[in-house]
Scaffold this active site. Sequence first.
Site, PDB file in Angstrom:
ATOM      1  NE  ARG A 181      -1.888  -2.032   2.653  1.00 28.48           N
ATOM      2  CZ  ARG A 181      -1.919  -3.346   2.335  1.00 28.48           C
ATOM      3  NH1 ARG A 181      -2.999  -3.839   1.632  1.00 28.48           N
ATOM      4  NH2 ARG A 181      -1.008  -4.341   2.615  1.00 28.48           N
ATOM      5  CB  THR A 182       3.493   2.557   2.243  1.00 23.56           C
ATOM      6  OG1 THR A 182       2.746   1.946   3.488  1.00 23.56           O
ATOM      7  CG2 THR A 182       4.218   4.027   2.497  1.00 23.56           C
ATOM      8  CE  LYS A 207      26.293  -2.779  -7.372  1.00 24.28           C
ATOM      9  NZ  LYS A 207      26.489  -1.916  -8.338  1.00 24.28           N
ATOM     10  NE  ARG A 241       7.488   0.829   4.481  1.00 22.70           N
ATOM     11  CZ  ARG A 241       6.140   0.415   4.548  1.00 22.70           C
ATOM     12  NH1 ARG A 241       5.797  -0.918   4.254  1.00 22.70           N
ATOM     13  NH2 ARG A 241       5.087   1.103   5.006  1.00 22.70           N
ATOM     14  CG  HIS A 257       4.198   4.313   8.588  1.00 25.16           C
ATOM     15  ND1 HIS A 257       3.652   5.069   7.440  1.00 25.16           N
ATOM     16  CD2 HIS A 257       3.800   2.906   8.093  1.00 25.16           C
ATOM     17  CE1 HIS A 257       3.683   4.281   6.573  1.00 25.16           C
ATOM     18  NE2 HIS A 257       3.360   2.964   6.944  1.00 25.16           N
TER      19      HIS A 257
HETATM   20  C1  NCD Z   1       2.168  -0.868   7.931  1.00 24.13           C
HETATM   21  C2  NCD Z   1       3.697  -0.829   8.189  1.00 24.13           C
HETATM   22  O1  NCD Z   1       4.332  -1.194   7.228  1.00 24.13           O
HETATM   23  O2  NCD Z   1       4.104  -0.171   9.138  1.00 24.13           O
HETATM   24  N1  NCD Z   1       1.436  -0.997   6.868  1.00 24.13           N
HETATM   25  C3  NCD Z   1       1.578   0.052   6.028  1.00 24.13           C
HETATM   26  O3  NCD Z   1       2.163   0.680   5.969  1.00 24.13           O
HETATM   27  N2  NCD Z   1       0.296   0.120   5.720  1.00 24.13           N
HETATM   28  C4  NCD Z   1       1.595  -1.953   8.993  1.00 24.13           C
HETATM   29  C5  NCD Z   1       2.193  -3.458   8.976  1.00 24.13           C
HETATM   30  O4  NCD Z   1       3.172  -3.760   8.027  1.00 24.13           O
HETATM   31  O5  NCD Z   1       1.727  -4.295   9.803  1.00 24.13           O
END
Ligand code: NCD
Length: 310
Positions: free
Chosen positions: A51-52, A80, A101, A129
Amino acid sequence: MRHLIDPLDFSVEEIDALLDLAGEIERNREKYSHLCDGRTLATLFYEPSTRTRLSFEAAMLNLGGRVLGFASADSSSAAKGESISDTIRVVSCYADICAIRHPKEGAPKVASQFSGIPVINAGDGGHQHPTQTLTDLLTIRSLKGRLGDLTIGLCGDLKFGRTVHSLIKSLSRYQGIRFALISPDELRLPDYIRKEVLDREGIPYEEVSDLEDVMGKLDILYMTRVQRERFFNEEDYVRLKDCYILTSKKMAAAKPDMAVLHPLPRVNEIATEVDSDPRAAYFKQAQYGVYVRMALIATLLNLAGREPEC
Ligand code: NCD
């Protein structure tokens, strides 16, 4: 130049403006479809995501921009041994804004210190997040019409769940917020949130291990996945992974207008039978994630106040 690393990097007024813009974009998508013409978003994802990453990319494409990036550390020069500070210096030459991320807490913050473009924290380890929180705030505000005077239950992995940490930090700035923290002992909220946010700000909360004990008083139930990848040993994960499973039977004890949120992905913690309950809001929540990221990209690129061409 601004970044979004911590959920408190934006003031309450700025968050309100951003959520307003997300709502305006939802109602007038066509109007915003060229706002980012000629701009590029880089998505640097060193950890798995559906999703993100895709909602960031969908957001930029919906704004008329372009996207580039990588979806795993293995496919980048991190494999690397390249440092994040070197990577971001290079990416700053290729893109106008980036979302990162990373499994290491603080990595997006380090990147922002070396970056020539706005950096968005798309999740750093078990830490924060902030863009999931913007999504959650937009969802709550749309469903409830407000962000204050709410009893919020947070259930599952409160220790490693970065979405929970960011959401608590953000919601604690609104009046009349109460939390029910529902977790097994081993997965309780870390002190840096419990003591330094809840206790310090005098926010009312209770910690319980049974969801049934608090179900009837919740306005929002925020379910989370037990974060397998953050456990030190598999045995503990196996013991705790199914500690909460939300079923239709349990939902019967909830208020008729309680909303169930989940950042997703779901594993077992919400039975699929709950999906057809009108109070299940998690797929709608994923949809809001695109509008709020469109608003965020526009804001960080200083395009938010600009009247889009029709
Ligand atoms: C979450 C995350 O990556 O922290 N998911 C997300 O970004 N929608 C929650 C999860 O991974 O459980």
